[in-house]
Design an enzyme around this catalytic site. Structure first.
Site, PDB file in Angstrom:
ATOM      1  N   GLY C 102       0.814  -1.212   0.000  1.00 38.08           N
ATOM      2  CA  GLY C 102       0.000   0.000   0.000  1.00 38.08           C
ATOM      3  C   GLY C 102       0.844   1.257   0.000  1.00 38.08           C
ATOM      4  O   GLY C 102       2.007   1.244  -0.412  1.00 38.08           O
ATOM      5  N   GLU C 103       0.255   2.326   0.483  1.00 40.14           N
ATOM      6  CA  GLU C 103       0.905   3.627   0.435  1.00 40.14           C
ATOM      7  C   GLU C 103       2.295   3.611   1.064  1.00 40.14           C
ATOM      8  O   GLU C 103       3.267   4.064   0.458  1.00 40.14           O
ATOM      9  CB  GLU C 103       0.021   4.627   1.180  1.00 40.14           C
ATOM     10  CG  GLU C 103       0.036   6.012   0.614  1.00 40.14           C
ATOM     11  CD  GLU C 103      -0.287   7.008   1.704  1.00 40.14           C
ATOM     12  OE1 GLU C 103      -0.857   6.595   2.731  1.00 40.14           O
ATOM     13  OE2 GLU C 103       0.063   8.198   1.541  1.00 40.14           O
ATOM     14  N   GLY C 104       2.390   3.066   2.260  1.00 40.54           N
ATOM     15  CA  GLY C 104       3.671   3.026   2.958  1.00 40.54           C
ATOM     16  C   GLY C 104       4.705   2.242   2.159  1.00 40.54           C
ATOM     17  O   GLY C 104       5.856   2.671   1.992  1.00 40.54           O
ATOM     18  N   THR C 105       4.288   1.095   1.668  1.00 42.59           N
ATOM     19  CA  THR C 105       5.170   0.239   0.891  1.00 42.59           C
ATOM     20  C   THR C 105       5.657   0.944  -0.371  1.00 42.59           C
ATOM     21  O   THR C 105       6.829   0.842  -0.748  1.00 42.59           O
ATOM     22  CB  THR C 105       4.427  -1.045   0.495  1.00 42.59           C
ATOM     23  OG1 THR C 105       3.910  -1.647   1.670  1.00 42.59           O
ATOM     24  CG2 THR C 105       5.350  -2.018  -0.234  1.00 42.59           C
ATOM     25  N   ASP C 127      -8.655  -0.254   0.598  1.00 43.98           N
ATOM     26  CA  ASP C 127      -9.321   1.041   0.748  1.00 43.98           C
ATOM     27  C   ASP C 127      -9.538   1.779  -0.578  1.00 43.98           C
ATOM     28  O   ASP C 127     -10.300   2.735  -0.632  1.00 43.98           O
ATOM     29  CB  ASP C 127      -8.506   1.950   1.677  1.00 43.98           C
ATOM     30  CG  ASP C 127      -8.586   1.495   3.124  1.00 43.98           C
ATOM     31  OD1 ASP C 127      -9.471   0.689   3.441  1.00 43.98           O
ATOM     32  OD2 ASP C 127      -7.757   1.942   3.922  1.00 43.98           O
ATOM     33  N   ARG C 162     -35.319  -1.531  13.932  1.00 43.31           N
ATOM     34  CA  ARG C 162     -34.164  -0.870  14.503  1.00 43.31           C
ATOM     35  C   ARG C 162     -33.429  -0.016  13.484  1.00 43.31           C
ATOM     36  O   ARG C 162     -33.583  -0.189  12.282  1.00 43.31           O
ATOM     37  CB  ARG C 162     -33.153  -1.921  14.956  1.00 43.31           C
ATOM     38  CG  ARG C 162     -33.435  -2.504  16.297  1.00 43.31           C
ATOM     39  CD  ARG C 162     -32.359  -3.516  16.611  1.00 43.31           C
ATOM     40  NE  ARG C 162     -32.592  -4.068  17.950  1.00 43.31           N
ATOM     41  CZ  ARG C 162     -31.973  -5.119  18.432  1.00 43.31           C
ATOM     42  NH1 ARG C 162     -31.086  -5.745  17.690  1.00 43.31           N
ATOM     43  NH2 ARG C 162     -32.236  -5.550  19.649  1.00 43.31           N
ATOM     44  N   ARG C 171     -10.041   4.365   6.770  1.00 40.69           N
ATOM     45  CA  ARG C 171      -9.608   5.357   7.763  1.00 40.69           C
ATOM     46  C   ARG C 171      -9.635   6.768   7.202  1.00 40.69           C
ATOM     47  O   ARG C 171      -9.968   7.714   7.886  1.00 40.69           O
ATOM     48  CB  ARG C 171      -8.173   5.050   8.217  1.00 40.69           C
ATOM     49  CG  ARG C 171      -8.095   3.697   8.861  1.00 40.69           C
ATOM     50  CD  ARG C 171      -7.164   3.685  10.027  1.00 40.69           C
ATOM     51  NE  ARG C 171      -7.460   2.436  10.728  1.00 40.69           N
ATOM     52  CZ  ARG C 171      -6.798   1.977  11.752  1.00 40.69           C
ATOM     53  NH1 ARG C 171      -5.790   2.655  12.229  1.00 40.69           N
ATOM     54  NH2 ARG C 171      -7.137   0.857  12.327  1.00 40.69           N
TER      55      ARG C 171
END
Lengths: 341, 341, 341, 341
Positions: C102-105, C127, C162, C171
């Protein structure tokens, strides 16, 4: 004949299949008339109903929920309403009432039956805790939904090298935890019938990691509790607003296990998905058979009885006996499941 | 102890779950050693096997097929091989063999058991036609797959205003047709136990159209046959190459119904999808319990027996009795199903 | 050529499909050798890997998780490790590294690429928030799982009369909420891109009840927040142990809505099931194509690039550009969704 | 405004989602009135319709089929009916017609549009062969159903050591075969765009067995044909009654492969299950967006246009252009798929 049908209590996959089956058998094969009371016993007490012909039940076999609506039974309320119910039964010219519901509903059914009303009950609970039938419809669907979730969670637990504590339904009995845990190959199963010792549980999971495994799945019934004195425990955790509303056992267990194991532990609470949606083929067949046999019981004058599965056959059992005690997970079933840990 | 396990006969969801359960119970709880013979009885006769430890069965619970391979049993071949089998059992120091299979396999198992070999059988058939057990694993998966297909076919039949003749598995018995037809709300169910009259069938479907409905679904077992003298019928239709290979009943019925009804009728043959793939939660639980109890039977010296479900309990029944006769759909079950047409 | 592959970051259905595709294309079509680093970048830094041949990737296409393991990337750690990585690449004689993440990778990939290492990235996130590709694999599976849960919850919400507040992943962006909410016909969709006003939300749901409807489903991204000043809000609620660990928005919203509407409102948190298990057909095709094109990029010397879907074609985009900004839900997509409320 | 909507051609998952979306957007957001014509163009020509309000489309989003019914379009019939259609449009005071359908329907739509009627088309085909849109709804569902079947068939092919020839839909294009074959990891994919050589195919499968594999799955489009001169072939095999009705390619291929390979080869014809039942989340989102944008086009007076997906956006394209040519599988997509064989 004229038959009234109603659904009462929590949602349960297969309710519509019973309603449809009752109408088909009664209308097509016996030429009966069927009416459906709205929102459970409330509909009977307030004489709120509609006619159910073949068109009314067309296409509902595979649908979750209940076309008649439901409400939680309040036995006290009902007790005061016996005469009102009797009056409506007379006014509507009803020959029988078929209530479909769980323990509360069946107790109410027995009350009315004892008061002389012509009742044939159909048991319903996803928890599978009614003693006089081998199984109830809804249970297989709940187990299937939980098992599919567990299948998915296994790969993600493995990738994240985590312990997942998966909370499934079952306030008083551990049937859903037992079956879904066995079906998905969970590494520990915690049920209300056997209060757990968090040290023992940490030990079981810890041994798994020592053996080189990188994750663990613990299935826990919402009603599970620690053995007395082994752990601080709040039944029903308090939320940030001070409301006691969240089932707490998975949340609390995950904290305890994380501290003891030094591994990330996360709670997953499956919740209401277990009781909604389209029923499995198994539950549709069982629900259809229950409906069929309830109509037969009416035509045979077998009032005060309830349909029940015994082996592969549908039997009738007295309502009185049906709700005598809860069917809990016996120790030998739990022992079988341990072997797959 | 040293236990050999093998799978024999056609594919059936749950085979791997049994193998896994046998290994877990034997290795973890009893400290046994387990070996798996390759490709059914062939593996025993040719002494072709591998060791099965916990790693070998890791991750197989939910997988279709069998990690041991399978082959169709040839009883004559096996008869000549009894001494060879006895020799291999002795050479390998086996205390027991657990064959998992259908009617043919269980007959072979009895043969070997009668010859003095220590056998505990586990029954397996998607057809659910073994009399001495309430149900066999694989059946629920087959019914589930067929029901999901029927659910899909209903909307397409409706849009196209057609009759769909859906052929499901079941050469000798109609259990899959009965349960999937009931679960999906089929409009007619045709089983081998009741030879059909095409005129009657056309009449049932025709009445549905007369009542304003725009489609019909007929579920038919592959082994269904017409009542004698009512229709030209080729059991196993011939393909364009002159090979007698395609099951013919849905194809032939669709032609006959189309001619009689003046409505498009189309055959759909579900085929092998019914016997492959991941087992349902129900089948995984049953298969796991069968494996567990087979190991218990071995440790209790209860040879010549087979695991069986009775109600909610696992019993042992003699292999001799297990294969005495086929469990067919009784007329009262068929009557129940008619009411949902 | 010799190619190294690794998976990094959170679990995502389709990782194994990429690995398999890389190996197939490289080994079968180009005669390359492929190795897989264990546990993401950690494997590269610690030179922990194994050879990946055809057998190693047999049967993994449909399996969730990653056979290589994963770990969360720590960019700082990696920054200090560039020389170590360079050394291992030289020692192992690697011609290219294909990180899947992902983004970090991808940021880490860019770092190494800028340092001169031969990198082709494959984007991964359930995401769907990577701007330079139309979609990422894993997203369709997450939406599918969430939609199936919402389908089930609708009937149970209806039976119980309900409001259900269903929290899905996301996130920073609301893609999963938007698509699953649209697919399931949710009655309100709350995303991080548009801070909510609880009064407005109560109004929308309240109008539904006034119109005679008996239930409502609100889908909310885990990262959704109230418009400033409209509601007391704790991002990440505190559990009974004082740990800040449970995502809080569904819990808090259910309390607020219950108070305003006078109807039972219950939170359902779908959690990790959205990121585990077998990928959908859509994700398997996309993942397989990404793997294929990553190998092509390697053979064409197109380093510093990342695979991306544009329409129906796979393109290469610079890693630099790939992670520039998050792809958020544009207002016009939100407007489309409102019409289905 | 007053808008008429109709569905025409074969069944396709997502039709109801479009209808629902049209009604929601038009009624709720624009205050329009919507009517639905019954059974496709027939309803327009015969002025057979009903009003569609919010209640009429409640609960249909996830349902297969079409609540409006459908019929195959007969362009000649329609050509003679242009004036009749114009008359009904005038009589009913319609401002626009939104036909939802495949190639035939869109050609008819163009005919009426050219004659001056206010038309906005919505494309529909499970085959995905309409050139001017990236994808059509229904396709993802068909691929998903086919992939699930292939997943199941793999384990059963393996257990039985067989070649399975699985026939999927696609008369003129191989999109379903390509995507489901790629998603399930089929060992050969045969599409109409590339006439097959049975010797080559036998060679590919034979090499797999030589490499020690025990089974093979071949996916074949129903419209696939042999390269000229390479094999006797009857397009549409004849059944035992002399009716030319069964799609023949899987049947014939299985015979040819069995003879060449000396391995059991069996045909499986998935048939109508691919076009019925509940749509996937992907298809529900796409169908909903198409409906929304069709209403927008109406309000913007963009008649003679059709909705189309391009990347992640919905565009309008001229009906004239929409049906110019079939979107076939390009050779590079086929090449990608080969690598996974």
């Amino acid at each position: 004949m004229r038959i009234g049908v109603l659904t009462s209590g929590g949602d349960c996959p297969g309710l519509n299949a019973v309603i449809r089956s009752v109408v088909h058998r009664a209308v097509v094969d016996h030429g009966d008339e069927v009416i459906g009371f709205h929102d459970g016993w409330k509909g009977l007490l307030e004489c709120d109903y509609r006619k159910l012909d073949l068109d009314a039940v067309s296409g509902i076999l595979a649908r979750g929920g209940t076309i008649l609506g439901s409400s939680r039974v309040q036995p006290a309320h009902l007790r005061g309403g016996v005469e009102r119910a009797r009056g409506h039964v007379a006014d509507l010219g009803l020959d029988a009432i078929i209530p479909i519901g769980g323990e509360g509903t069946l107790k109410a059914a027995r009350l009315l039956s004892d008061a002389g009303l012509p009742i044939v009950g159909v048991p319903k609970t996803i928890d599978n805790d009614i003693a006089s039938t081998d199984v109830t419809f809804g249970f297989d669907t709940a187990v299937t939904v939980a098992t599919e979730a567990l299948d998915r969670l296994k790969t993600t637990a493995e990738s994240h090298q985590r312990v997942l504590i998966v909370e499934v339904m079952g306030r008083h009995t551990g049937w859903i935890a037992l079956h879904s845990g066995m079906a998905a190959g969970a590494h520990a199963i915690v049920v209300p019938e056997r209060p757990f010792d968090v040290e023992e549980l940490a030990d079981v999971v810890g041994k798994r990691f020592e053996a080189g495994k990188k994750f663990a799945i613990v299935v826990v019934s919402e009603g599970a509790k620690p053995r007395e004195g082994t752990m601080d425990f709040t039944a029903g955790a308090t939320d940030v607003y001070g409301h006691e509303r969240f089932t707490g056992v998975a949340n609390q267990l995950s904290v305890e296990l994380e501290e003891r194991l030094g591994k990330e532990a996360r709670p997953v609470i499956l919740g209401h998905v277990q009781r909604g949606g389209t029923p499995t083929a198994y539950d549709r067949v069982l629900a259809t058979r229950f409906g069929w046999h309830a109509v037969e019981a009416v035509h045979n004058g077998r009032f005060g009885m309830m349909t029940a599965l015994r082996g592969t056959d549908i039997h009738l059992v007295p309502l009185a006996q049906a709700v005598e005690h809860l069917k809990t997970v016996p120790v030998e079933r739990y022992t079988e499941a341990e072997c797959v840990l």
